[in-house]
Design a protein around this motif. Sequence first.
Motif, PDB file in Angstrom:
ATOM      1  N   THR A 131       0.783  -1.237   0.000  1.00 30.25           N
ATOM      2  CA  THR A 131       0.000   0.000   0.000  1.00 30.25           C
ATOM      3  C   THR A 131       0.814   1.286   0.000  1.00 30.25           C
ATOM      4  O   THR A 131       0.285   2.345  -0.346  1.00 30.25           O
ATOM      5  CB  THR A 131      -0.925   0.025   1.231  1.00 30.25           C
ATOM      6  OG1 THR A 131      -0.111   0.045   2.428  1.00 30.25           O
ATOM      7  CG2 THR A 131      -1.823  -1.199   1.264  1.00 30.25           C
ATOM      8  N   ARG A 140      -4.981   1.867   1.461  1.00 32.27           N
ATOM      9  CA  ARG A 140      -5.287   0.437   1.466  1.00 32.27           C
ATOM     10  C   ARG A 140      -6.420   0.127   0.491  1.00 32.27           C
ATOM     11  O   ARG A 140      -6.353  -0.842  -0.283  1.00 32.27           O
ATOM     12  CB  ARG A 140      -5.652  -0.002   2.885  1.00 32.27           C
ATOM     13  CG  ARG A 140      -5.738  -1.520   3.066  1.00 32.27           C
ATOM     14  CD  ARG A 140      -5.966  -1.869   4.523  1.00 32.27           C
ATOM     15  NE  ARG A 140      -4.886  -1.365   5.360  1.00 32.27           N
ATOM     16  CZ  ARG A 140      -3.727  -1.997   5.541  1.00 32.27           C
ATOM     17  NH1 ARG A 140      -3.506  -3.147   4.921  1.00 32.27           N
ATOM     18  NH2 ARG A 140      -2.805  -1.474   6.330  1.00 32.27           N
ATOM     19  N   ALA A 198      -5.097   0.575  -3.115  1.00 30.29           N
ATOM     20  CA  ALA A 198      -4.300  -0.577  -3.538  1.00 30.29           C
ATOM     21  C   ALA A 198      -5.196  -1.755  -3.895  1.00 30.29           C
ATOM     22  O   ALA A 198      -4.951  -2.467  -4.888  1.00 30.29           O
ATOM     23  CB  ALA A 198      -3.316  -0.964  -2.434  1.00 30.29           C
TER      24      ALA A 198
END
Length: 289
Positions: free
Chosen positions: A182, A253, A256
């Motif tokens: 991430t 997060r 990603a």
Amino acid sequence: MKHPWMPASPCGDGCLTPGARSVAPPRRVLRVAAACGVVLSAFLVLPFLLVPGARNRLVRLVFRGVLRAFGVRLEVHGGDGFVAAEAGRGALVVNNHISWLDIVAINAVRPMRALAKREIADWPVLGRLVARGGSIFLDREALSTLPATIAELAAALRRGSLVNVTPEGTTWCGLASGRFTTATFQAAIDGGVPVRPIALRYRLADGRETTQPAFVGTESLIDSLRRVARLRGLVLEMRVCEEIAPGRAANRRELAALAESAVRTALCHKSLALPSLTSTGLEVARSGA
């Protein structure tokens, strides 16, 4: 010193698929010599090209020349807007990571900067070319340098650079793959730029997927170059996914995960064979999908 968070792949020699046809030894030598000649010629010309557009055209031709020298056919699907996008519009370009050929292929379509591991700068020929392309180098063994590297990456994106990142952190064989880390996606958030996922797959001319181009295990770059040089009928399929707009993800997060999902979905397209168009001597298949 390696740390517990260092990206690692279980892929190695045992992942290499058999059955690939080889070219004769003299042709292998000619392929390597031709690739080196293309790159060395670029080193002589690039310093004299001051106009960014001219430099980018030459860089694109150089990377296409490297693919052609090794007998690699590149098929590109989707992404017309990405290829023709205006200069000065930054984006984080992410892809699954299989081979050193990944870097060559992406720059053959659209020259850009890269976030590369520090070791690449020491690679013969290709390392110097990547460095001259304005790469940002990451020391993966020194976690303390990561925040400064992410800040440098965000600044480059904010200034309008396209920067290629491989968020798996290391190479996989292609049949297996890693999770997207991430950290680098924070740079896209900080820079306020979109993320452009790209899916890469290698196959032979008869349609079978192959892991032969993978740069995995403990082999050296020279070993990988030799294996690629002897392959007959290698095809590199690239699917350019829709970009992920700034603000679509709440945090790095989630961003990603969106990018990883786009790449995995694109790789589910088992057959990408489409009519080909020829562009500067390079086979490029186009699709709006």
